[in-house]
Design a protein around this motif. Structure first.
Motif, short mmCIF file in Angstrom:
data_model
loop_
_atom_site.label_atom_id
_atom_site.label_comp_id
_atom_site.label_asym_id
_atom_site.label_seq_id
_atom_site.Cartn_x
_atom_site.Cartn_y
_atom_site.Cartn_z
N ALA A 15 -0.10 -24.68 9.16
CA ALA A 15 -0.75 -23.40 8.87
C ALA A 15 0.15 -22.55 7.99
CB ALA A 15 -1.05 -22.66 10.17
N ARG A 16 -0.48 -21.64 7.27
CA ARG A 16 0.26 -20.69 6.43
C ARG A 16 0.03 -19.28 6.99
NH1 ARG A 16 -0.43 -21.43 0.24
NH2 ARG A 16 0.95 -23.15 0.88
N VAL A 17 1.12 -18.64 7.41
CA VAL A 17 1.06 -17.28 7.92
C VAL A 17 1.35 -16.33 6.76
CG1 VAL A 17 2.03 -15.62 9.55
CG2 VAL A 17 1.79 -18.02 10.21
N VAL A 18 0.51 -15.31 6.62
CA VAL A 18 0.64 -14.34 5.53
C VAL A 18 0.68 -12.94 6.14
CG1 VAL A 18 -0.54 -13.30 3.54
CG2 VAL A 18 -0.46 -15.79 3.79
N ALA A 19 1.57 -12.10 5.63
CA ALA A 19 1.65 -10.71 6.10
C ALA A 19 1.78 -9.78 4.90
CB ALA A 19 2.84 -10.53 7.04
N LEU A 20 1.30 -8.56 5.08
CA LEU A 20 1.30 -7.56 4.01
C LEU A 20 1.74 -6.22 4.59
CD1 LEU A 20 0.40 -6.31 1.21
CD2 LEU A 20 -1.87 -6.05 2.26
N ASP A 21 2.77 -5.63 3.99
CA ASP A 21 3.15 -4.26 4.32
C ASP A 21 2.20 -3.34 3.58
OD1 ASP A 21 4.36 -1.66 4.30
OD2 ASP A 21 6.27 -2.57 4.86
N ARG A 22 1.36 -2.66 4.32
CA ARG A 22 0.31 -1.84 3.70
C ARG A 22 0.86 -0.64 2.95
NH1 ARG A 22 -2.49 0.43 7.85
NH2 ARG A 22 -0.84 -0.11 9.32
N ASP A 23 2.07 -0.22 3.29
CA ASP A 23 2.66 0.95 2.63
C ASP A 23 3.36 0.59 1.33
OD1 ASP A 23 1.82 2.66 4.68
OD2 ASP A 23 3.59 2.17 5.88
N THR A 24 4.14 -0.49 1.35
CA THR A 24 4.96 -0.84 0.19
C THR A 24 4.35 -1.92 -0.69
OG1 THR A 24 6.22 -2.57 1.33
CG2 THR A 24 7.00 -0.29 1.57
N GLY A 25 3.37 -2.68 -0.15
CA GLY A 25 2.81 -3.80 -0.89
C GLY A 25 3.64 -5.06 -0.79
N GLU A 26 4.75 -5.02 -0.05
CA GLU A 26 5.59 -6.21 0.13
C GLU A 26 4.83 -7.27 0.92
OE1 GLU A 26 9.97 -7.38 2.05
OE2 GLU A 26 9.15 -5.35 2.24
N THR A 27 4.96 -8.53 0.52
CA THR A 27 4.25 -9.61 1.19
C THR A 27 5.22 -10.65 1.74
OG1 THR A 27 4.00 -10.85 -0.89
CG2 THR A 27 2.22 -9.34 -0.26
#
Length: 389
Positions: free
Chosen positions: A303-315
């Motif tokens: 599986a590929r886990v993906v996360a996004l910082d909604r404030d900075t746009g960092e992934t």
């Protein structure tokens, strides 16, 4: 066990902020920098403390911290090891936990101190994950072989790993003899890395890996403000997405695996879920506003886990499962999800129980431009909720 807080140095890396005060007295969000180190030690039940600083600043620290601490004066900047050497009389033959006063940990250091308490001899250091190669070039980086530190390389041009030595060190009373035998470095100082490498050569240096946020607020002006920004976040103790390696043991019968180590997690696990997803499925992106965090483990498949910082746009993205048996810790304030690269059996621990009457579930479209290119598919299998996010 006694604690030593080292708050010396000239503060040149934070100039001009340090022209009128010691850098460890500068504010980090809502309190002086040094208070984070003292609070971390006290939270770990290390309450008998000594602070070592330059002589001209002792009264400033005493005005802030009072007389519950002992104080030591370093006449000039002679290195971390020299400053530690001034604590010999205070130590009085006891074991020591040493902490640099500009280090800030987003979680408890108690597990490392407990591990040191069970350690019969030698020393122990706490390592932390550092993703940026340029950052590692300014730190002490361990070369690890067969699970043990083989050498600590100071400011390596080609870092031998992605872990760095933090400013938390645990020593027995013999450390003062080690310091007494040191030769000054090319900077004219007694280096703590030389102390630690002494224990490496003797086969007596153990380590733990900190699985929370770690920052060195005294490293540079940029690092100072980055630490402040981290500390002021509501979920400071757990705001960093990271992979956590897991151990699997196999033989002719099959295998046994660990799926979580709660001592290294910022929050306790309160519920565990398992899901099966067919290849091409994307679950997410979801986030939680009330602080629920998730720990993903791929038990079967990939599986590929993906996360996004909604404030900075960092992934962040990490493939886990068949080729990389690891857990991924995701703070719930980050938008997160996973893609089934094969048919997968996913286990995820969460830090809050699900309340169907008041669910803390919010969504962002899986094909948000900030994460769209991180998936391997452009036509995923989606739930009705995720397709309408």
């Amino acid at each position: 066990m006694k604690g030593i807080v080292l708050a010396g140095g000239t503060g040149s890396r934070l100039d001009p902020l340090t022209r009128i005060t010691n850098k460890h007295l500068l504010p980090v969000y809502d309190r002086p920098m040094v208070v984070y180190a003292i609070d971390a030690l006290r939270e770990a039940d290390v309450s008998e403390l000594m602070l070592v600083t330059g002589g001209e600043h002792v009264d400033d620290f005493r005005s802030l911290l009072g007389d519950e601490l002992a104080y030591g004066e370093q006449e000039q900047a002679g290195g971390i090891a020299e400053a530690l050497g001034l604590a010999r009389d205070f130590a009085a033959g006891e074991r020591l936990v040493v902490m640099l006063a500009d280090n800030v940990f987003g979680g408890s250091i108690a597990p490392t101190i407990r591990n040191f308490g069970r350690q019969e001899t030698g020393a122990r250091v706490l390592l932390a994950h550092v993703r940026e190669t340029d950052h590692l070039r300014h730190l002490g980086v361990p070369r690890i072989e067969d699970g043990r530190i083989a050498e600590i390389v100071e400011k390596p041009p080609d870092p031998p790993g992605r872990l760095a030595v933090t400013g938390l060190y645990c020593y027995g009373p013999d450390v003062f003899d080690v310091i007494g035998a040191l030769e000054p470095s090319s900077r004219g100082e007694l280096e703590i890395t030389d102390v630690n490498n002494h224990y490496v050569r003797a086969g007596m240096l153990e380590h733990d890996v900190f699985e929370g946020y770690w920052g060195d607020a005294g490293e540079s002006i940029e690092a100072y403000y980055e630490v402040i920004e981290r500390v002021r976040r509501p979920h400071f103790a757990s705001d960093r997405t990271r992979p956590i390696p897991l151990r699997r043991f196999g033989d002719a019968r099959g295998w046994l695996t660990e799926i979580a180590r709660t001592s290294g997690l910022p929050k306790p696990i309160r519920q565990t879920n398992v899901s099966f997803s067919r290849k091409g499925t994307i679950r997410g992106l979801h986030y939680h506003e009330r602080g629920q965090d998730d720990l993903f483990v791929c038990l079967q498949g990939k599986a590929r886990v993906v996360a996004l910082d909604r404030d900075t746009g960092e992934t962040f993205s990490e493939d886990i499962g068949e080729d990389n048996f690891a857990a991924v810790y995701v703070p719930g304030n980050l938008a997160h999800g996973f893609e089934a690269l094969t048919d997968v059996l996913m286990l995820y621990h969460v830090t809050e129980e699900y309340d169907p009457a008041d669910p803390d579930e919010h969504g962002i479209a899986w094909d948000d431009p900030r994460v769209r290119d991180l998936w391997s598919t452009t036509s995923p299998i989606l739930s009705e909720r995720d397709s309408g996010s």
